[in-house]
Design an enzyme around this catalytic site. Structure first.
Site, PDB file in Angstrom:
ATOM      1  N   PRO A  47       0.833  -1.283   0.447  1.00  4.81           N
ATOM      2  CA  PRO A  47      -0.612  -0.059  -0.073  1.00  4.81           C
ATOM      3  C   PRO A  47       0.906   1.700   0.025  1.00  4.81           C
ATOM      4  O   PRO A  47       1.647   1.613   1.082  1.00  4.81           O
ATOM      5  CB  PRO A  47      -0.574  -0.042   1.122  1.00  4.81           C
ATOM      6  CG  PRO A  47       0.077  -1.565   1.838  1.00  4.81           C
ATOM      7  CD  PRO A  47       0.712  -1.914   1.189  1.00  4.81           C
ATOM      8  N   CYS A 107       3.959   3.272   9.099  1.00  2.55           N
ATOM      9  CA  CYS A 107       4.345   4.741   7.765  1.00  2.55           C
ATOM     10  C   CYS A 107       4.931   5.627   8.567  1.00  2.55           C
ATOM     11  O   CYS A 107       4.566   5.885   9.733  1.00  2.55           O
ATOM     12  CB  CYS A 107       3.150   5.184   7.353  1.00  2.55           C
ATOM     13  SG  CYS A 107       3.155   6.787   7.232  1.00  2.55           S
ATOM     14  N   LYS A 132       0.806  -3.870   9.083  1.00  6.26           N
ATOM     15  CA  LYS A 132       1.793  -4.392   8.967  1.00  6.26           C
ATOM     16  C   LYS A 132       2.888  -3.284   9.706  1.00  6.26           C
ATOM     17  O   LYS A 132       2.116  -2.935   9.914  1.00  6.26           O
ATOM     18  CB  LYS A 132       1.276  -3.555   7.328  1.00  6.26           C
ATOM     19  CG  LYS A 132       3.201  -3.018   6.097  1.00  6.26           C
ATOM     20  CD  LYS A 132       3.139  -2.745   4.820  1.00  6.26           C
ATOM     21  CE  LYS A 132       4.277  -2.382   4.147  1.00  6.26           C
ATOM     22  NZ  LYS A 132       5.125  -1.546   4.759  1.00  6.26           N
TER      23      LYS A 132
END
Length: 331
Positions: free
Chosen positions: A18, A102, A141
Protein backbone atom coordinates in the site's frame (compact mmCIF):
# COMPACT_ATOMS: atom_id res chain seq x y z
CA UNK A 1 -0.74 -22.70 -0.30
CA UNK A 2 -0.85 -19.67 2.01
CA UNK A 3 -4.12 -18.81 3.74
CA UNK A 4 -5.22 -15.52 5.29
CA UNK A 5 -8.48 -16.43 6.93
CA UNK A 6 -10.48 -17.93 4.08
CA UNK A 7 -8.33 -16.27 1.39
CA UNK A 8 -6.21 -18.77 -0.50
CA UNK A 9 -2.99 -17.48 -2.04
CA UNK A 10 -0.24 -19.22 -4.03
CA UNK A 11 2.51 -21.08 -2.21
CA UNK A 12 4.78 -18.00 -2.13
CA UNK A 13 2.60 -14.96 -2.88
CA UNK A 14 3.82 -11.61 -4.13
CA UNK A 15 1.99 -8.69 -2.53
CA UNK A 16 1.68 -5.13 -3.81
CA UNK A 17 2.46 -2.70 -0.98
CA UNK A 18 0.00 0.00 0.00
CA UNK A 19 1.62 3.26 -1.14
CA UNK A 20 0.08 6.68 -0.65
CA UNK A 21 -0.81 8.42 -3.95
CA UNK A 22 0.39 5.35 -5.88
CA UNK A 23 -1.63 2.22 -5.01
CA UNK A 24 -4.92 3.42 -6.45
CA UNK A 25 -7.26 1.20 -8.53
CA UNK A 26 -5.61 1.96 -11.92
CA UNK A 27 -2.15 1.10 -10.62
CA UNK A 28 -3.40 -1.96 -8.76
CA UNK A 29 -5.12 -3.17 -11.92
CA UNK A 30 -1.89 -2.95 -13.87
CA UNK A 31 0.07 -4.81 -11.19
CA UNK A 32 -2.61 -7.48 -10.97
CA UNK A 33 -2.39 -7.98 -14.72
CA UNK A 34 1.38 -8.46 -14.40
CA UNK A 35 1.28 -11.03 -11.62
CA UNK A 36 0.64 -9.46 -8.20
CA UNK A 37 -1.25 -11.91 -5.98
CA UNK A 38 -2.67 -9.63 -3.29
CA UNK A 39 -3.42 -5.91 -3.40
CA UNK A 40 -3.80 -3.26 -0.73
CA UNK A 41 -5.40 0.16 -1.03
CA UNK A 42 -3.60 3.36 -0.22
CA UNK A 43 -3.70 3.81 3.53
CA UNK A 44 -6.86 5.50 4.79
CA UNK A 45 -7.24 7.69 7.87
CA UNK A 46 -9.74 6.27 10.33
CA UNK A 47 -10.62 9.81 11.35
CA UNK A 48 -11.12 10.74 7.69
CA UNK A 49 -13.52 7.87 7.16
CA UNK A 50 -15.57 8.82 10.20
CA UNK A 51 -15.72 12.46 9.07
CA UNK A 52 -16.84 11.20 5.67
CA UNK A 53 -13.91 13.00 4.04
CA UNK A 54 -14.20 12.75 0.26
CA UNK A 55 -10.59 11.70 -0.32
CA UNK A 56 -10.80 8.97 2.32
CA UNK A 57 -14.09 7.64 0.95
CA UNK A 58 -12.73 7.59 -2.60
CA UNK A 59 -9.93 5.29 -1.44
CA UNK A 60 -12.55 2.68 -0.55
CA UNK A 61 -13.17 2.01 -4.24
CA UNK A 62 -12.31 -1.60 -5.07
CA UNK A 63 -13.19 -3.74 -8.07
CA UNK A 64 -13.76 -7.44 -8.56
CA UNK A 65 -10.95 -7.81 -11.13
CA UNK A 66 -8.31 -6.95 -8.52
CA UNK A 67 -9.37 -9.45 -5.85
CA UNK A 68 -8.15 -10.50 -3.43
CA UNK A 69 -7.76 -6.94 -2.20
CA UNK A 70 -7.39 -5.44 1.26
CA UNK A 71 -8.17 -1.97 2.53
CA UNK A 72 -5.59 -0.47 4.86
CA UNK A 73 -6.50 1.88 7.68
CA UNK A 74 -4.46 3.83 10.21
CA UNK A 75 -5.15 5.76 13.37
CA UNK A 76 -4.34 6.08 17.05
CA UNK A 77 -7.80 5.95 18.64
CA UNK A 78 -9.48 2.64 19.45
CA UNK A 79 -13.04 3.80 18.89
CA UNK A 80 -12.18 5.49 15.59
CA UNK A 81 -10.35 2.40 14.35
CA UNK A 82 -13.30 0.18 15.29
CA UNK A 83 -15.77 2.48 13.56
CA UNK A 84 -13.62 2.76 10.44
CA UNK A 85 -13.31 -1.03 10.27
CA UNK A 86 -17.10 -1.27 10.20
CA UNK A 87 -17.23 1.34 7.44
CA UNK A 88 -14.59 -0.56 5.45
CA UNK A 89 -16.62 -3.75 5.81
CA UNK A 90 -19.53 -2.17 3.92
CA UNK A 91 -17.59 -2.15 0.63
CA UNK A 92 -16.76 -5.85 1.00
CA UNK A 93 -12.98 -6.06 0.63
CA UNK A 94 -11.31 -9.41 1.21
CA UNK A 95 -9.47 -8.20 4.30
CA UNK A 96 -8.69 -5.20 6.52
CA UNK A 97 -5.07 -4.22 7.06
CA UNK A 98 -3.77 -1.97 9.83
CA UNK A 99 -0.85 0.35 9.14
CA UNK A 100 1.61 0.47 12.05
CA UNK A 101 4.54 1.24 9.78
CA UNK A 102 4.13 4.55 7.95
CA UNK A 103 7.10 6.70 9.01
CA UNK A 104 5.82 10.02 7.61
CA UNK A 105 5.91 12.80 10.20
CA UNK A 106 2.32 13.99 9.71
CA UNK A 107 1.07 10.47 10.48
CA UNK A 108 3.50 9.71 13.31
CA UNK A 109 2.72 13.02 15.03
CA UNK A 110 -0.90 11.92 15.33
CA UNK A 111 0.18 8.83 17.22
CA UNK A 112 -0.59 6.61 14.23
CA UNK A 113 1.37 4.56 11.72
CA UNK A 114 4.91 3.94 12.99
CA UNK A 115 4.17 6.25 15.90
CA UNK A 116 2.40 3.34 17.58
CA UNK A 117 5.71 1.42 17.69
CA UNK A 118 6.53 3.38 20.84
CA UNK A 119 3.58 1.84 22.68
CA UNK A 120 2.99 -1.88 22.12
CA UNK A 121 0.08 -1.95 24.57
CA UNK A 122 -1.68 0.70 22.47
CA UNK A 123 -0.86 -1.27 19.31
CA UNK A 124 -2.52 -4.32 20.84
CA UNK A 125 -5.60 -2.36 21.92
CA UNK A 126 -6.00 -0.78 18.49
CA UNK A 127 -5.65 -4.16 16.81
CA UNK A 128 -8.16 -5.80 19.15
CA UNK A 129 -10.62 -2.98 18.44
CA UNK A 130 -10.42 -3.68 14.70
CA UNK A 131 -10.49 -7.48 14.99
CA UNK A 132 -13.59 -7.36 17.21
CA UNK A 133 -15.37 -4.94 14.87
CA UNK A 134 -15.32 -6.95 11.64
CA UNK A 135 -15.90 -10.45 10.36
CA UNK A 136 -13.18 -9.89 7.75
CA UNK A 137 -9.64 -11.22 8.21
CA UNK A 138 -7.42 -8.56 9.78
CA UNK A 139 -3.73 -8.24 8.92
CA UNK A 140 -1.05 -5.81 10.05
CA UNK A 141 1.92 -4.11 8.39
CA UNK A 142 4.59 -2.76 10.71
CA UNK A 143 8.32 -2.12 11.12
CA UNK A 144 11.07 -3.56 13.30
CA UNK A 145 10.70 -0.85 15.92
CA UNK A 146 11.07 2.88 16.43
CA UNK A 147 14.87 2.89 16.14
CA UNK A 148 17.83 0.52 16.42
CA UNK A 149 17.70 0.73 20.24
CA UNK A 150 14.02 -0.22 20.49
CA UNK A 151 13.55 -3.09 18.05
CA UNK A 152 10.52 -4.90 19.46
CA UNK A 153 9.22 -6.93 16.52
CA UNK A 154 9.50 -10.25 18.41
CA UNK A 155 7.09 -9.12 21.11
CA UNK A 156 4.89 -7.35 18.57
CA UNK A 157 4.51 -10.46 16.40
CA UNK A 158 3.47 -12.70 19.29
CA UNK A 159 1.10 -10.21 20.89
CA UNK A 160 -0.59 -9.25 17.63
CA UNK A 161 -1.07 -12.90 16.76
CA UNK A 162 -2.85 -13.30 20.10
CA UNK A 163 -5.32 -10.57 19.12
CA UNK A 164 -6.48 -12.68 16.19
CA UNK A 165 -4.74 -11.17 13.18
CA UNK A 166 -4.36 -13.55 10.25
CA UNK A 167 -1.03 -12.37 8.78
CA UNK A 168 1.79 -9.93 9.52
CA UNK A 169 3.92 -7.99 7.04
CA UNK A 170 7.23 -6.71 8.37
CA UNK A 171 9.09 -3.87 6.69
CA UNK A 172 12.62 -4.72 7.81
CA UNK A 173 13.59 -1.18 8.78
CA UNK A 174 12.97 0.95 11.85
CA UNK A 175 10.99 4.15 11.73
CA UNK A 176 14.21 6.12 12.23
CA UNK A 177 15.59 4.65 9.00
CA UNK A 178 12.57 5.81 7.01
CA UNK A 179 13.40 4.28 3.59
CA UNK A 180 17.16 4.67 3.88
CA UNK A 181 19.89 2.18 4.64
CA UNK A 182 19.65 -1.53 4.13
CA UNK A 183 16.62 -3.48 5.32
CA UNK A 184 17.62 -6.13 7.89
CA UNK A 185 15.69 -9.30 7.09
CA UNK A 186 17.47 -11.32 9.80
CA UNK A 187 14.70 -10.15 12.13
CA UNK A 188 12.08 -11.59 9.78
CA UNK A 189 13.96 -14.88 9.72
CA UNK A 190 13.99 -14.97 13.51
CA UNK A 191 10.23 -14.38 13.67
CA UNK A 192 9.66 -17.25 11.24
CA UNK A 193 11.79 -19.55 13.42
CA UNK A 194 9.72 -18.73 16.50
CA UNK A 195 7.67 -21.89 17.21
CA UNK A 196 4.88 -19.76 18.69
CA UNK A 197 4.25 -17.95 15.40
CA UNK A 198 1.61 -19.68 13.28
CA UNK A 199 0.33 -16.89 11.02
CA UNK A 200 1.92 -16.09 7.64
CA UNK A 201 4.84 -13.67 7.84
CA UNK A 202 5.52 -11.54 4.76
CA UNK A 203 8.77 -9.65 4.22
CA UNK A 204 9.10 -6.14 2.80
CA UNK A 205 12.05 -3.92 1.99
CA UNK A 206 14.70 -3.70 -0.76
CA UNK A 207 13.26 -6.31 -3.14
CA UNK A 208 13.96 -4.82 -6.56
CA UNK A 209 14.92 -7.78 -8.74
CA UNK A 210 14.09 -11.41 -9.40
CA UNK A 211 17.51 -12.51 -8.13
CA UNK A 212 17.10 -10.71 -4.83
CA UNK A 213 13.57 -12.06 -4.41
CA UNK A 214 14.83 -15.63 -4.80
CA UNK A 215 17.82 -15.03 -2.54
CA UNK A 216 15.64 -13.59 0.24
CA UNK A 217 13.03 -16.34 -0.19
CA UNK A 218 15.65 -19.00 0.33
CA UNK A 219 17.69 -17.21 2.99
CA UNK A 220 14.97 -15.85 5.26
CA UNK A 221 12.16 -18.40 4.74
CA UNK A 222 9.30 -15.93 4.92
CA UNK A 223 5.88 -16.90 3.55
CA UNK A 224 5.80 -14.29 0.78
CA UNK A 225 7.19 -10.95 -0.29
CA UNK A 226 5.60 -7.50 -0.43
CA UNK A 227 6.92 -5.23 -3.17
CA UNK A 228 6.52 -1.47 -3.07
CA UNK A 229 8.77 1.10 -4.70
CA UNK A 230 10.25 -1.37 -7.21
CA UNK A 231 6.81 -1.78 -8.79
CA UNK A 232 6.33 1.94 -9.43
CA UNK A 233 6.67 2.33 -13.19
CA UNK A 234 7.65 -1.34 -13.40
CA UNK A 235 4.63 -3.62 -12.82
CA UNK A 236 6.43 -6.35 -14.77
CA UNK A 237 8.50 -7.18 -11.69
CA UNK A 238 5.86 -9.60 -10.33
CA UNK A 239 5.83 -11.89 -13.36
CA UNK A 240 9.60 -11.54 -13.72
CA UNK A 241 10.06 -12.86 -10.19
CA UNK A 242 7.60 -15.72 -10.70
CA UNK A 243 9.27 -16.74 -13.95
CA UNK A 244 12.71 -16.67 -12.35
CA UNK A 245 11.48 -18.77 -9.42
CA UNK A 246 10.15 -21.39 -11.82
CA UNK A 247 12.84 -21.48 -14.50
CA UNK A 248 15.94 -19.74 -13.16
CA UNK A 249 15.82 -17.60 -16.29
CA UNK A 250 14.92 -13.97 -16.91
CA UNK A 251 11.95 -12.84 -18.92
CA UNK A 252 12.87 -10.41 -21.69
CA UNK A 253 12.91 -6.82 -20.46
CA UNK A 254 9.83 -4.79 -21.38
CA UNK A 255 10.18 -3.14 -24.78
CA UNK A 256 9.31 0.45 -25.62
CA UNK A 257 6.01 -0.89 -26.96
CA UNK A 258 5.37 -2.67 -23.64
CA UNK A 259 6.11 0.50 -21.70
CA UNK A 260 3.90 2.66 -23.90
CA UNK A 261 1.07 0.15 -23.63
CA UNK A 262 1.36 0.23 -19.84
CA UNK A 263 1.26 4.05 -19.89
CA UNK A 264 -1.81 4.04 -22.15
CA UNK A 265 -3.65 1.50 -20.00
CA UNK A 266 -2.70 3.27 -16.79
CA UNK A 267 -3.83 6.62 -18.20
CA UNK A 268 -7.12 5.26 -19.57
CA UNK A 269 -7.99 3.57 -16.29
CA UNK A 270 -6.97 6.68 -14.36
CA UNK A 271 -9.27 8.83 -16.50
CA UNK A 272 -12.07 6.29 -16.12
CA UNK A 273 -11.76 6.46 -12.34
CA UNK A 274 -10.91 10.13 -11.74
CA UNK A 275 -12.09 11.98 -14.82
CA UNK A 276 -10.01 13.15 -17.77
CA UNK A 277 -8.21 16.21 -16.43
CA UNK A 278 -7.48 14.98 -12.91
CA UNK A 279 -6.67 11.48 -14.15
CA UNK A 280 -4.03 12.76 -16.55
CA UNK A 281 -2.62 15.35 -14.14
CA UNK A 282 -2.09 12.65 -11.51
CA UNK A 283 -0.44 10.42 -14.11
CA UNK A 284 2.45 12.87 -14.35
CA UNK A 285 4.31 11.35 -11.41
CA UNK A 286 4.54 8.03 -13.26
CA UNK A 287 6.07 8.88 -16.65
CA UNK A 288 9.71 9.08 -15.56
CA UNK A 289 9.36 5.77 -13.74
CA UNK A 290 7.95 3.96 -16.78
CA UNK A 291 10.85 5.15 -18.92
CA UNK A 292 13.67 5.06 -16.37
CA UNK A 293 16.93 4.32 -18.14
CA UNK A 294 15.50 4.79 -21.63
CA UNK A 295 17.73 7.07 -23.77
CA UNK A 296 16.42 10.36 -25.18
CA UNK A 297 13.22 10.32 -23.11
CA UNK A 298 13.77 13.76 -21.55
CA UNK A 299 12.08 15.67 -24.39
CA UNK A 300 9.18 13.24 -24.48
CA UNK A 301 8.74 13.53 -20.73
CA UNK A 302 8.11 17.26 -21.12
CA UNK A 303 5.48 16.53 -23.77
CA UNK A 304 3.76 13.94 -21.57
CA UNK A 305 3.55 16.51 -18.78
CA UNK A 306 1.63 18.83 -21.13
CA UNK A 307 -1.06 16.27 -22.02
CA UNK A 308 -4.60 17.08 -20.84
CA UNK A 309 -6.81 14.80 -22.98
CA UNK A 310 -6.76 11.14 -23.91
CA UNK A 311 -6.71 12.16 -27.56
CA UNK A 312 -3.48 14.09 -26.96
CA UNK A 313 -2.13 11.15 -24.98
CA UNK A 314 -2.79 8.63 -27.75
CA UNK A 315 -1.25 10.94 -30.33
CA UNK A 316 1.88 11.39 -28.21
CA UNK A 317 2.17 7.64 -27.64
CA UNK A 318 2.14 7.10 -31.42
CA UNK A 319 4.79 9.80 -31.87
CA UNK A 320 6.95 8.25 -29.16
CA UNK A 321 6.56 4.77 -30.64
CA UNK A 322 7.59 6.00 -34.08
CA UNK A 323 10.64 7.82 -32.72
CA UNK A 324 11.97 4.76 -30.91
CA UNK A 325 11.28 2.44 -33.82
CA UNK A 326 13.42 4.71 -36.00
CA UNK A 327 16.03 5.08 -33.26
CA UNK A 328 16.36 1.34 -32.78
CA UNK A 329 16.68 0.83 -36.53
CA UNK A 330 19.71 3.09 -36.50
CA UNK A 331 21.60 1.59 -33.55
Amino acid sequence: MIKIGNIELPEFPLLLAPMEDVSDPPFRRLCKMHGADLMYSEFISSEGLIRDAIKSRKKLDIFDYERPVGIQIFGGDEEAMAMSARIVETVNPDLVDINFGCPVKKVVCKGAGAGVLKDIDLMVRLTKAVVSSTHLPVTVKTRLGWDSHTINIDEVAERLQETGIKALTIHARTRAQMYKGEADWEHISRIKQNPNIEIPIFGNGDIDSAEKALEYKQKYACDGIMIGRAAIGYPWIFNEIKHFFTTGEHLPAPTISDRLLAVRQHAEWSVEWKGERLGLVEMRQHYSNYFRGIPHFKDFRRKFLEVFTLEEMNSLIKETQQFYEEYQAQV
